[in-house]
Design an enzyme around this catalytic site. Structure first.
Site, PDB file in Angstrom:
ATOM      1  N   LYS A  22       0.844  -1.210   0.000  1.00 61.15           N
ATOM      2  CA  LYS A  22       0.000   0.000   0.000  1.00 61.15           C
ATOM      3  C   LYS A  22       0.871   1.249   0.000  1.00 61.15           C
ATOM      4  O   LYS A  22       0.700   2.159  -0.809  1.00 61.15           O
ATOM      5  CB  LYS A  22      -0.913   0.035   1.206  1.00 61.15           C
ATOM      6  CG  LYS A  22      -1.624   1.388   1.384  1.00 61.15           C
ATOM      7  CD  LYS A  22      -2.488   1.427   2.611  1.00 61.15           C
ATOM      8  CE  LYS A  22      -1.793   1.763   3.878  1.00 61.15           C
ATOM      9  NZ  LYS A  22      -1.416   3.179   4.045  1.00 61.15           N
ATOM     10  N   ASN A  23       1.844   1.303   0.909  1.00 64.80           N
ATOM     11  CA  ASN A  23       2.610   2.539   1.082  1.00 64.80           C
ATOM     12  C   ASN A  23       3.617   2.794  -0.028  1.00 64.80           C
ATOM     13  O   ASN A  23       4.281   3.822  -0.039  1.00 64.80           O
ATOM     14  CB  ASN A  23       3.269   2.553   2.469  1.00 64.80           C
ATOM     15  CG  ASN A  23       2.201   2.708   3.540  1.00 64.80           C
ATOM     16  OD1 ASN A  23       1.059   3.069   3.244  1.00 64.80           O
ATOM     17  ND2 ASN A  23       2.567   2.428   4.763  1.00 64.80           N
ATOM     18  N   CYS A 116      -5.115   8.015   8.550  1.00 62.49           N
ATOM     19  CA  CYS A 116      -5.444   7.518   9.896  1.00 62.49           C
ATOM     20  C   CYS A 116      -5.284   8.618  10.938  1.00 62.49           C
ATOM     21  O   CYS A 116      -4.318   9.381  10.905  1.00 62.49           O
ATOM     22  CB  CYS A 116      -4.535   6.346  10.252  1.00 62.49           C
ATOM     23  SG  CYS A 116      -4.872   4.862   9.303  1.00 62.49           S
ATOM     24  N   ARG A 121      -0.126  14.859  12.604  1.00 62.75           N
ATOM     25  CA  ARG A 121       0.396  14.579  11.259  1.00 62.75           C
ATOM     26  C   ARG A 121       0.524  15.840  10.386  1.00 62.75           C
ATOM     27  O   ARG A 121      -0.040  15.902   9.278  1.00 62.75           O
ATOM     28  CB  ARG A 121      -0.436  13.512  10.559  1.00 62.75           C
ATOM     29  CG  ARG A 121      -0.619  12.250  11.371  1.00 62.75           C
ATOM     30  CD  ARG A 121      -1.268  11.140  10.593  1.00 62.75           C
ATOM     31  NE  ARG A 121      -0.313  10.461   9.725  1.00 62.75           N
ATOM     32  CZ  ARG A 121      -0.647   9.426   8.928  1.00 62.75           C
ATOM     33  NH1 ARG A 121      -1.893   8.996   8.887  1.00 62.75           N
ATOM     34  NH2 ARG A 121       0.255   8.841   8.176  1.00 62.75           N
ATOM     35  N   ILE A 123       2.294  18.628   7.765  1.00 64.88           N
ATOM     36  CA  ILE A 123       3.125  18.428   6.562  1.00 64.88           C
ATOM     37  C   ILE A 123       4.153  19.548   6.424  1.00 64.88           C
ATOM     38  O   ILE A 123       4.555  19.921   5.321  1.00 64.88           O
ATOM     39  CB  ILE A 123       2.253  18.286   5.294  1.00 64.88           C
ATOM     40  CG1 ILE A 123       1.352  19.507   5.091  1.00 64.88           C
ATOM     41  CG2 ILE A 123       1.442  17.002   5.318  1.00 64.88           C
ATOM     42  CD1 ILE A 123       0.674  19.522   3.710  1.00 64.88           C
ATOM     43  N   ASP A 124       4.601  20.091   7.557  1.00 65.07           N
ATOM     44  CA  ASP A 124       5.551  21.226   7.526  1.00 65.07           C
ATOM     45  C   ASP A 124       6.875  20.864   6.847  1.00 65.07           C
ATOM     46  O   ASP A 124       7.453  21.688   6.130  1.00 65.07           O
ATOM     47  CB  ASP A 124       5.792  21.747   8.960  1.00 65.07           C
ATOM     48  CG  ASP A 124       6.168  20.624   9.925  1.00 65.07           C
ATOM     49  OD1 ASP A 124       6.909  20.895  10.888  1.00 65.07           O
ATOM     50  OD2 ASP A 124       5.713  19.476   9.709  1.00 65.07           O
ATOM     51  N   ASP A 305       3.958   0.751  12.077  1.00 59.89           N
ATOM     52  CA  ASP A 305       2.723   0.163  11.547  1.00 59.89           C
ATOM     53  C   ASP A 305       2.500  -1.264  12.035  1.00 59.89           C
ATOM     54  O   ASP A 305       1.407  -1.812  11.880  1.00 59.89           O
ATOM     55  CB  ASP A 305       2.744   0.192  10.017  1.00 59.89           C
ATOM     56  CG  ASP A 305       2.806   1.615   9.478  1.00 59.89           C
ATOM     57  OD1 ASP A 305       3.163   1.786   8.304  1.00 59.89           O
ATOM     58  OD2 ASP A 305       2.532   2.544  10.253  1.00 59.89           O
ATOM     59  N   ARG A 397      -8.866  -0.609   3.809  1.00 56.55           N
ATOM     60  CA  ARG A 397      -8.026   0.360   3.096  1.00 56.55           C
ATOM     61  C   ARG A 397      -6.623  -0.189   2.829  1.00 56.55           C
ATOM     62  O   ARG A 397      -5.928   0.233   1.931  1.00 56.55           O
ATOM     63  CB  ARG A 397      -7.864   1.650   3.926  1.00 56.55           C
ATOM     64  CG  ARG A 397      -8.895   2.730   3.677  1.00 56.55           C
ATOM     65  CD  ARG A 397      -8.466   4.061   4.265  1.00 56.55           C
ATOM     66  NE  ARG A 397      -7.064   4.323   3.993  1.00 56.55           N
ATOM     67  CZ  ARG A 397      -6.168   4.666   4.942  1.00 56.55           C
ATOM     68  NH1 ARG A 397      -6.562   4.759   6.201  1.00 56.55           N
ATOM     69  NH2 ARG A 397      -4.916   4.884   4.628  1.00 56.55           N
TER      70      ARG A 397
HETATM   71  C1  EPZ Z   1       4.046   6.937   6.120  1.00 54.87           C
HETATM   72  O1  EPZ Z   1       3.287   8.028   6.661  1.00 54.87           O
HETATM   73  C2  EPZ Z   1       3.058   5.776   6.058  1.00 54.87           C
HETATM   74  N1  EPZ Z   1       1.921   6.166   5.240  1.00 54.87           N
HETATM   75  C3  EPZ Z   1       2.553   5.448   7.461  1.00 54.87           C
HETATM   76  O2  EPZ Z   1       1.756   4.275   7.386  1.00 54.87           O
HETATM   77  C4  EPZ Z   1       3.728   5.137   8.356  1.00 54.87           C
HETATM   78  O3  EPZ Z   1       3.263   4.997   9.670  1.00 54.87           O
HETATM   79  C5  EPZ Z   1       4.749   6.291   8.324  1.00 54.87           C
HETATM   80  O4  EPZ Z   1       5.145   6.580   6.981  1.00 54.87           O
HETATM   81  C6  EPZ Z   1       5.993   5.978   9.120  1.00 54.87           C
HETATM   82  O5  EPZ Z   1       6.590   4.816   8.684  1.00 54.87           O
HETATM   83  C7  EPZ Z   1       2.065   6.133   3.904  1.00 54.87           C
HETATM   84  O6  EPZ Z   1       3.091   5.799   3.348  1.00 54.87           O
HETATM   85  C8  EPZ Z   1       0.871   6.554   3.098  1.00 54.87           C
HETATM   86  P1  EPZ Z   1       6.134  10.322   8.225  1.00 54.87           P
HETATM   87  P2  EPZ Z   1       3.863   9.515   6.646  1.00 54.87           P
HETATM   88  O7  EPZ Z   1       6.106  11.550   7.401  1.00 54.87           O
HETATM   89  O8  EPZ Z   1       4.654   9.700   5.425  1.00 54.87           O
HETATM   90  C9  EPZ Z   1       5.874  13.678  11.650  1.00 54.87           C
HETATM   91  C10 EPZ Z   1      -0.131   2.892   7.637  1.00 54.87           C
HETATM   92  O9  EPZ Z   1      -0.615   2.371   8.649  1.00 54.87           O
HETATM   93  N2  EPZ Z   1       5.896  14.641  10.540  1.00 54.87           N
HETATM   94  O10 EPZ Z   1       7.316   9.450   8.171  1.00 54.87           O
HETATM   95  O11 EPZ Z   1       2.778  10.409   6.915  1.00 54.87           O
HETATM   96  C11 EPZ Z   1       4.568  12.852  11.668  1.00 54.87           C
HETATM   97  O12 EPZ Z   1       3.540  13.543  12.302  1.00 54.87           O
HETATM   98  C12 EPZ Z   1       0.357   4.358   7.686  1.00 54.87           C
HETATM   99  O13 EPZ Z   1       0.023   2.316   6.555  1.00 54.87           O
HETATM  100  C13 EPZ Z   1       5.939  15.997  10.834  1.00 54.87           C
HETATM  101  O14 EPZ Z   1       5.951  16.407  11.998  1.00 54.87           O
HETATM  102  O15 EPZ Z   1       4.846   9.431   7.923  1.00 54.87           O
HETATM  103  C14 EPZ Z   1       4.990  11.587  12.383  1.00 54.87           C
HETATM  104  O16 EPZ Z   1       4.916  11.784  13.758  1.00 54.87           O
HETATM  105  C15 EPZ Z   1       0.020   5.041   8.965  1.00 54.87           C
HETATM  106  N3  EPZ Z   1       5.947  16.875   9.783  1.00 54.87           N
HETATM  107  C16 EPZ Z   1       6.427  11.419  11.930  1.00 54.87           C
HETATM  108  O17 EPZ Z   1       6.887  12.698  11.458  1.00 54.87           O
HETATM  109  C17 EPZ Z   1       5.931  16.455   8.474  1.00 54.87           C
HETATM  110  O18 EPZ Z   1       5.949  17.284   7.544  1.00 54.87           O
HETATM  111  C18 EPZ Z   1       6.599  10.379  10.807  1.00 54.87           C
HETATM  112  O19 EPZ Z   1       5.795  10.756   9.735  1.00 54.87           O
HETATM  113  C19 EPZ Z   1       5.896  15.073   8.202  1.00 54.87           C
HETATM  114  C20 EPZ Z   1       5.881  14.173   9.251  1.00 54.87           C
END
Ligand code: EPZ
Length: 418
Positions: A22-23, A116, A121, A123-124, A305, A397
């Protein structure tokens, strides 16, 4: 209202073949629009996130041919349009159209992504990266407008090794003027899969899978073909089920390196695991499980995950285990339902002290998010009696054909509609 109904306490025997990740596919599909030619994806999982992304491609006037697990995307008539709120909100990965449309048209208009509810979460990091590449970012309520005269290569350091930010910046930088460096980049296998497709299309990306990624901008991206890698989180979920109920349960089509952290933890617990040719696991549930401590980390650490599914396994270990979630601030929504089923868990903020073994009893529970849903399915499979899981859309999903796959190895699980 749809519910999953699970009769517990049945061994699992036979083979489960793992689907595409998926990811990975949720980033490969937006990446495909960077070419005006045909892009072909193989091993595409038939899950609702895939279908939501097809809706976005159709909105952009792309031609999509998706049969069995093969998807052909033709972008010759693509148009740049606002990604509507309802489509953006369907999934987190809609945000990959920010980087892809910015790279293709120097303009993107899209709403804040869904996904989720496991933390704020933000996106900064994505936005900082786009601004470093020379984009102007306008936030209008929960709509984002990204525009640039010409994106230019830049040095970008990520405060945290974010998967999404690494991929989105990579998408935006492939056609930028000059070279981009991403430092402290995320190293997840999905990032390598995306970089491989882009390089197949003519991009110049090196270092994907390491914390230093270099992207030399190119003028043109052409045809592309890629296999979606196996879903390591789907694989890990079934392996955990095997550690509890497996009698010669085979999980095939995996990449062993992608779930190494999980396998080493299961061996610590005393689970009998055989790996055949790095692509198949044969697992037998042991008489008893040793308690361990688990802390979720970025790859190659223990995947966040798999944290919720793993916490169910720890309820069956002989003694006290400590489970700590370090990536998300709100990913313990499943604990109260495990306690309702009879688990002995003390939760403080992001740390759960789990004492076992405790018998779990079937009851009404809720899938609060995708992986919490997977945890509820595992709990239902080992519980005494019948478990009813609500809000199963979360589970569908991310797990292709979960009912068929589990029924084929002896589980009693079905969806009922009320
Ligand atoms: C990806 O999410 C996956 N989703 C998530 O899987 C997975 O948990 C995550 O990576 C970590 O491995 C997809 O690929 C669609 P991150 P993503 O950016 O990209 C913080 C599942 O169950 N952060 O690595 O959103 C964020 O809040 C899902 O399949 C910021 O603060 O994860 C988190 O605490 C759930 N600012 C941490 O970093 C940002 O701009 C990691 O987030 C971006 C992230």
């Amino acid at each position: 209202m749809k519910q999953l109904v699970i009769e517990g306490n049945r061994n699992l025997t036979g083979e489960i073949k793992i689907s595409g990740a998926k990811n990975s596919v949720v980033a490969l599909i937006p990446a495909a629009i960077l070419s005006y030619e045909e892009v072909t994806l193989y091993n595409v999982p038939n899950i609702s996130d895939t279908l939501s992304l097809i809706d976005i491609l159709k909105l952009l006037n792309c031609n999509v041919d998706y049969h069995n697990d093969k998807m052909i995307i033709n972008n010759k008539n693509i148009e740049n349009k606002v990604i509507t709120e309802d489509l953006s909100k369907k999934l987190r990965a809609s945000y990959y159209f920010m980087g892809a449309l910015l790279a293709k048209f120097n303009y993107a208009e899209i709403y804040f992504p869904g996904g989720c509810n496991i933390g704020s979460r933000p996106i900064d990091f994505h936005i900082k990266g786009f601004e470093k590449l020379g984009a102007e970012v306008i936030i209008d309520g929960n709509k984002y407008i990204f525009k640039a005269k010409k994106l230019k290569g830049a040095k970008i350091y990520l405060d945290f090794a974010s998967v999404g930010a690494t991929i989105n910046i990579m998408l935006a930088a492939v056609k930028a003027e000059g070279t981009t460096y991403i430092s402290n980049a995320a190293k997840e296998p999905e990032i390598v899969n995306i970089a491989t497709l882009l390089n197949n299309m003519g991009a110049k990306i090196t270092g994907a899978g390491t914390s230093e990624i270099k992207i030399e901008g190119v003028e043109h991206l052409g045809k592309g073909v890629i296999d979606v890698i196996p879903d390591r989180i789907e694989a890990g979920t079934y392996v955990i089920m095997g550690a509890l109920l497996g009698k010669k349960l085979e999980i095939s089509g995996i990449i062993e390196d992608h779930i190494e952290a999980l396998l080493s933890k299961l061996k610590e617990m005393g689970v009998d695991i055989k790996v055949v040719k790095d692509s198949k696991i044969i697992i037998n549930a042991p008489e008893s499980l040793r308690p361990i401590n688990v802390k979720t980390l970025v790859f190659p650490g223990f995947a966040t995950d798999l944290g919720q599914p793993m916490s169910v396994l720890l309820t069956q270990a002989n003694g006290m285990s400590i489970f700590e979630e370090t990536i998300y601030e709100n990913r313990m929504g499943h604990i109260k339902y495990l306690q309702k089923m009879g688990a002995n868990i003390t939760l403080t903020d992001r740390t759960a002290i789990i004492t076992g073994p405790t018998k779990l009893y079937g009851t009404d529970v809720v899938a609060t998010d995708l992986r919490a849903g997977a945890a509820m399915v595992i709990a239902g499979l080992i519980a005494e009696g019948t478990t009813y899981v609500e809000e199963i859309e979360h589970v569908l999903r991310g797990y292709e054909n979960i009912i068929e796959k589990l029924t084929a190895v002896g589980a009693k699980i079905e969806i009922i509609e009320e």
